[in-house]
Design a protein around this motif. Sequence first.
Motif, PDB file in Angstrom:
ATOM      1  N   CYS A  92      -6.459  -4.475  16.685  1.00  0.00           N
ATOM      2  CA  CYS A  92      -5.956  -3.384  16.872  1.00  0.00           C
ATOM      3  C   CYS A  92      -6.903  -2.259  15.773  1.00  0.00           C
ATOM      4  O   CYS A  92      -7.833  -2.744  15.320  1.00  0.00           O
ATOM      5  CB  CYS A  92      -5.788  -3.910  15.614  1.00  0.00           C
ATOM      6  SG  CYS A  92      -3.968  -5.391  16.035  1.00  0.00           S
ATOM      7  N   ASP A  93      -6.559  -1.500  16.320  1.00  0.00           N
ATOM      8  CA  ASP A  93      -7.430   0.160  15.513  1.00  0.00           C
ATOM      9  C   ASP A  93      -7.565  -0.193  13.857  1.00  0.00           C
ATOM     10  O   ASP A  93      -7.036  -0.552  13.278  1.00  0.00           O
ATOM     11  CB  ASP A  93      -6.903   0.856  16.206  1.00  0.00           C
ATOM     12  CG  ASP A  93      -7.438   2.882  15.339  1.00  0.00           C
ATOM     13  OD1 ASP A  93      -8.670   2.399  14.179  1.00  0.00           O
ATOM     14  OD2 ASP A  93      -7.576   3.521  16.427  1.00  0.00           O
ATOM     15  N   ILE A  94      -8.975  -0.309  13.645  1.00  0.00           N
ATOM     16  CA  ILE A  94      -9.524  -0.904  12.322  1.00  0.00           C
ATOM     17  C   ILE A  94      -8.747   0.461  11.831  1.00  0.00           C
ATOM     18  O   ILE A  94      -8.864   0.288  10.341  1.00  0.00           O
ATOM     19  CB  ILE A  94     -10.674  -0.837  11.350  1.00  0.00           C
ATOM     20  CG1 ILE A  94     -11.471  -0.241  12.146  1.00  0.00           C
ATOM     21  CG2 ILE A  94     -11.230  -2.164  12.889  1.00  0.00           C
ATOM     22  CD1 ILE A  94     -12.915  -0.368  11.963  1.00  0.00           C
ATOM     23  N   ASP A  95      -9.042   1.383  11.464  1.00  0.00           N
ATOM     24  CA  ASP A  95      -7.948   2.258  11.299  1.00  0.00           C
ATOM     25  C   ASP A  95      -6.133   2.487  10.952  1.00  0.00           C
ATOM     26  O   ASP A  95      -5.964   3.469   9.740  1.00  0.00           O
ATOM     27  CB  ASP A  95      -9.196   3.691  11.015  1.00  0.00           C
ATOM     28  CG  ASP A  95     -10.080   3.966  10.729  1.00  0.00           C
ATOM     29  OD1 ASP A  95     -10.816   3.881  10.895  1.00  0.00           O
ATOM     30  OD2 ASP A  95     -10.377   5.439  11.869  1.00  0.00           O
ATOM     31  N   GLY A  96      -6.011   1.378  11.500  1.00  0.00           N
ATOM     32  CA  GLY A  96      -4.424   1.303  11.325  1.00  0.00           C
ATOM     33  C   GLY A  96      -4.424  -0.052  10.791  1.00  0.00           C
ATOM     34  O   GLY A  96      -5.052  -0.709  10.539  1.00  0.00           O
ATOM     35  N   ILE A  97      -3.095  -0.234  10.301  1.00  0.00           N
ATOM     36  CA  ILE A  97      -2.415  -1.681  10.156  1.00  0.00           C
ATOM     37  C   ILE A  97      -2.824  -2.282  11.272  1.00  0.00           C
ATOM     38  O   ILE A  97      -2.785  -2.210  12.642  1.00  0.00           O
ATOM     39  CB  ILE A  97      -0.910  -1.993   9.430  1.00  0.00           C
ATOM     40  CG1 ILE A  97      -0.549  -1.200  10.496  1.00  0.00           C
ATOM     41  CG2 ILE A  97      -1.145  -1.201   8.488  1.00  0.00           C
ATOM     42  CD1 ILE A  97       1.475  -1.725  10.368  1.00  0.00           C
ATOM     43  N   THR A 156      -4.545   4.008   2.602  1.00  0.00           N
ATOM     44  CA  THR A 156      -6.580   3.455   2.309  1.00  0.00           C
ATOM     45  C   THR A 156      -6.448   2.289   1.986  1.00  0.00           C
ATOM     46  O   THR A 156      -5.860   1.591   1.147  1.00  0.00           O
ATOM     47  CB  THR A 156      -5.814   4.578   0.602  1.00  0.00           C
ATOM     48  OG1 THR A 156      -5.504   6.114   0.848  1.00  0.00           O
ATOM     49  CG2 THR A 156      -7.986   4.292   0.217  1.00  0.00           C
ATOM     50  N   ARG A 157      -7.315   2.043   2.179  1.00  0.00           N
ATOM     51  CA  ARG A 157      -8.061   0.498   2.417  1.00  0.00           C
ATOM     52  C   ARG A 157      -8.049   0.070   1.154  1.00  0.00           C
ATOM     53  O   ARG A 157      -8.435   1.053  -0.210  1.00  0.00           O
ATOM     54  CB  ARG A 157      -8.847   0.190   3.086  1.00  0.00           C
ATOM     55  CG  ARG A 157      -8.501   0.014   4.277  1.00  0.00           C
ATOM     56  CD  ARG A 157     -10.028  -0.324   4.536  1.00  0.00           C
ATOM     57  NE  ARG A 157     -10.658  -0.151   6.480  1.00  0.00           N
ATOM     58  CZ  ARG A 157     -10.497   1.324   7.194  1.00  0.00           C
ATOM     59  NH1 ARG A 157     -11.045   2.163   6.268  1.00  0.00           N
ATOM     60  NH2 ARG A 157     -10.789   0.780   8.683  1.00  0.00           N
ATOM     61  N   ILE A 158      -7.863  -0.483   0.117  1.00  0.00           N
ATOM     62  CA  ILE A 158      -7.558  -0.814  -1.472  1.00  0.00           C
ATOM     63  C   ILE A 158      -8.587  -2.361  -1.720  1.00  0.00           C
ATOM     64  O   ILE A 158      -8.775  -2.371  -2.853  1.00  0.00           O
ATOM     65  CB  ILE A 158      -6.355  -0.931  -2.580  1.00  0.00           C
ATOM     66  CG1 ILE A 158      -5.467  -1.398  -2.292  1.00  0.00           C
ATOM     67  CG2 ILE A 158      -6.434   0.881  -2.009  1.00  0.00           C
ATOM     68  CD1 ILE A 158      -4.110  -0.967  -2.617  1.00  0.00           C
ATOM     69  N   LEU A 159      -8.495  -3.442  -0.919  1.00  0.00           N
ATOM     70  CA  LEU A 159      -9.037  -4.671  -0.315  1.00  0.00           C
ATOM     71  C   LEU A 159      -9.368  -4.809   0.592  1.00  0.00           C
ATOM     72  O   LEU A 159      -8.291  -4.969   1.195  1.00  0.00           O
ATOM     73  CB  LEU A 159      -8.199  -5.685  -1.308  1.00  0.00           C
ATOM     74  CG  LEU A 159      -8.966  -6.760  -1.842  1.00  0.00           C
ATOM     75  CD1 LEU A 159      -7.951  -6.994  -2.815  1.00  0.00           C
ATOM     76  CD2 LEU A 159      -8.019  -8.029  -0.429  1.00  0.00           C
TER      77      LEU A 159
END
Length: 313
Positions: free
Chosen positions: A204-209, A250-253
């Motif tokens: 899966c695209d790493i800039d999405g869920i 936004t990735r937070i963890l």
Amino acid sequence: TLYAAKWVQTSAEGVGEADLEWVDLGHATDADIQAGIEADTKFSDLFETADMNEDGTCPEGFLSSNAEGAAECLKVKPGMEMLASRLETRRFASMMGATTEFRKMEGIAYDPDHNKVYLSISEVGKAMEAGSKGDKGGRDDIQLEANSCGAVYQLDLDEDYKATSLKGLVAGIPMSKEAVAAAADPSCDPAHNMCGAAAEVNTCDIDGIANPDNVTYIPGYNTVIIGEDTGSGHQNDVIWSMNLEDGSLTRILSTPYGSETTSPYWYPDVNGHGYLMAVIQHPYGESDEDKLTDSADARAYVGYIGPFPALSN
């Protein structure tokens, strides 16, 4: 009184849209059910069965059920409707016309600001796909294109808090086999975000869920928190913050290899501060076991992001 949802599809675009109808499965009390359990009620006490026709229809007097991994023709025995509705709920709901095609339904969160609910479906697939073999005995209510990366849906509620419709809020983006193969080439452009062997586990695209699991909402701030439980989707599972105003993520963890995020939950005011809780579950437990060098690193752990100022409306 127990109700079960029926998906009435209005669009197959993306991860789909649908109106929701609610099938009344009848009324019961704890005492009613306890008496049925103590009487050692069996499946054979609740239902008559018949063979299903080749075309997925049932003989006269029997209703089709697509639940518990089986397509069946069932008839509730006289006077057993209440117990059937509680001891064999999915079978009974399917017989009554509810939708049992949902795949990997996971976390749910209420948004009091907009009177909506957010629901994660970790993988849009199997019986949710149009024409799936798993639809035999069902009504093929959900007819979508598969999305192995999953989606978070938004449910609209009426003034009585009844969900009336749902649609995709955000969906993962599956990588094509060609894109994964190209990224696996060590000479690939790092700007692709997926190079070398890592591409083999980022489908899966790493800039999405990828395969959303638990969700929570931060009231007053138009923010949905989405936790992942993914295997091949992302090598490192992520908790995302989604801004509902512009849809940005936004990735937070992020978590160690082979683990999943779980239990993100927003506590608005604990002794004057806000906290976002999170859990890291089974590091190196689903993949990358060979990268574990210290057994202590395989332990699950609980943590938090914060403290924030107490957030309120």
